[in-house]
Scaffold this motif. Structure first.
Motif, PDB file in Angstrom:
ATOM      1  N   VAL A 194       6.990   9.252   0.710  1.00 51.72           N
ATOM      2  CA  VAL A 194       5.658   8.642  -0.062  1.00 51.72           C
ATOM      3  C   VAL A 194       6.307   7.544  -0.088  1.00 51.72           C
ATOM      4  CG1 VAL A 194       4.478   7.803  -1.930  1.00 51.72           C
ATOM      5  CG2 VAL A 194       4.384  10.438  -1.068  1.00 51.72           C
ATOM      6  N   THR A 222       1.149  -1.399   0.385  1.00 58.53           N
ATOM      7  CA  THR A 222       0.064  -0.280  -0.300  1.00 58.53           C
ATOM      8  C   THR A 222       1.008   1.269   0.438  1.00 58.53           C
ATOM      9  OG1 THR A 222      -0.036   0.321   2.860  1.00 58.53           O
ATOM     10  CG2 THR A 222      -1.587  -1.050   1.690  1.00 58.53           C
ATOM     11  N   ARG A 223       0.258   2.217  -0.383  1.00 65.25           N
ATOM     12  CA  ARG A 223       1.347   3.719  -0.392  1.00 65.25           C
ATOM     13  C   ARG A 223       0.150   4.753   0.450  1.00 65.25           C
ATOM     14  NH1 ARG A 223       4.434   5.082  -4.349  1.00 65.25           N
ATOM     15  NH2 ARG A 223       4.784   7.043  -5.227  1.00 65.25           N
ATOM     16  N   GLN A 279       6.325   2.866   0.750  1.00 65.18           N
ATOM     17  CA  GLN A 279       5.693   1.702   0.041  1.00 65.18           C
ATOM     18  C   GLN A 279       5.183   0.708   1.563  1.00 65.18           C
ATOM     19  OE1 GLN A 279       3.597   2.448  -2.795  1.00 65.18           O
ATOM     20  NE2 GLN A 279       4.396   0.720  -3.337  1.00 65.18           N
ATOM     21  N   TRP A 332       9.031   0.661   6.528  1.00 66.61           N
ATOM     22  CA  TRP A 332       8.507   0.236   4.593  1.00 66.61           C
ATOM     23  C   TRP A 332       9.442   0.192   4.042  1.00 66.61           C
ATOM     24  CZ3 TRP A 332       9.978   5.233   6.795  1.00 66.61           C
ATOM     25  CH2 TRP A 332      11.654   5.916   6.325  1.00 66.61           C
ATOM     26  N   ALA A 384       8.324   2.303  -4.904  1.00 66.40           N
ATOM     27  CA  ALA A 384       8.864   3.249  -3.986  1.00 66.40           C
ATOM     28  C   ALA A 384       9.253   4.031  -4.869  1.00 66.40           C
ATOM     29  CB  ALA A 384       9.335   2.447  -3.185  1.00 66.40           C
TER      30      ALA A 384
END
Length: 250
Positions: free
Chosen positions: A179, A157-158, A181, A221, A228
């Motif tokens: 941000v 998920t992001r 992943q 993450w 990514a």
């Protein structure tokens, strides 16, 4: 800037190099681990790749004895006995207790020797458990940190992570909001000795840890995921590279 990693060794420590009973899952994990190996080589390291479950504690410590930097990769849940909890939780899968024991020993030796170490996903959790922390065993069905009930290649998920401005990771990433992943159904709960939460998601989940004095870092993450942001893995690994350079200069 001179290349301080030219003759340096990076040990990329996986759970296992073989999962014949789960080929799809293993192929996906191998893609992620291979990305870290390739980036380490691109940065000038000689890379040692080893599965902790395949060699056990004594051999893992022997193989990585002279490594200049370490990365502990993602994979299966840690056996709850290592953080004083019980089995039987939601989403529990296969455990590799030999890998758990070996990687925990590796983290503790890295702390003792001040060897630069990065933990990715499970690797962050190994760091936390090794230093006396515990884990939240399941984030629930509605978690924003993994896609549930989908093929393994679709679990990422992001979302965004806010980093503490004064943290070393924020300095290397050049921002206080990233941000990312992610694909994890567990998270750090009680934080281990001398670890500091330096990154959190919008729901309050710890997403990055740093040791207060040692060059030990963890991200929950996956900067190595193909989805990514471009260049994020290199920036995260730069935390290790700068620590290696500092040791050379000392």
């Amino acid at each position: 800037m001179p290349d301080t990693t030219a003759t340096k060794t990076l040990a990329v420590v996986e759970v296992t190099r073989s999962r014949p009973d789960r080929p799809e899952y293993h192929a996906y994990v191998d893609t992620l681990n291979s990305a870290v190996v390739a980036e380490g080589e691109r940065l000038g390291y000689s890379v040692l790749r080893v599965g902790a479950a395949d060699v056990g504690t004594e051999k893992l410590l022997e193989l990585t004895r002279d490594a200049d930097a370490l990365v502990v990769m993602g994979g299966e849940d840690i056996d709850p006995r290592f953080y004083g909890a019980a089995s039987g939780y939601r989403g529990e899968g296969q455990h590799f207790d030999v890998a758990d024991e070996a990687q925990i020993a590796l983290v503790r030796r890295a702390l003792e020797r001040q060897t630069p170490l990065l933990g990715i996903c499970r690797g962050l959790q190994i760091i936390n458990v090794a230093l006396g922390g515990t884990l939240l065993q399941d984030l629930g069905e509605q978690t924003s940190h993994t896609n549930v009930g989908v093929p393994v290649e679709s679990t990422m998920t992001r979302h965004e992570v806010d980093l503490r401005a004064a943290s070393r990771l924020a300095g290397h990433l050049g921002t206080t909001r990233v941000v990312v992943q992610s694909a994890h159904h567990q998270a750090a709960d009680r934080i281990g000795d001398d670890l500091v939460v330096v990154g959190i998601a919008a729901d309050g989940t710890p997403e990055a840890l740093e040791h207060s004095s040692a060059p030990i870092y963890g991200v929950q993450w996956h900067p190595e995921d193909p989805g990514a942001p471009v260049g994020q893995l290199a920036l995260v690994l730069s935390a290790l590279t700068s620590s290696v350079a500092a040791r050379v200069a000392a």
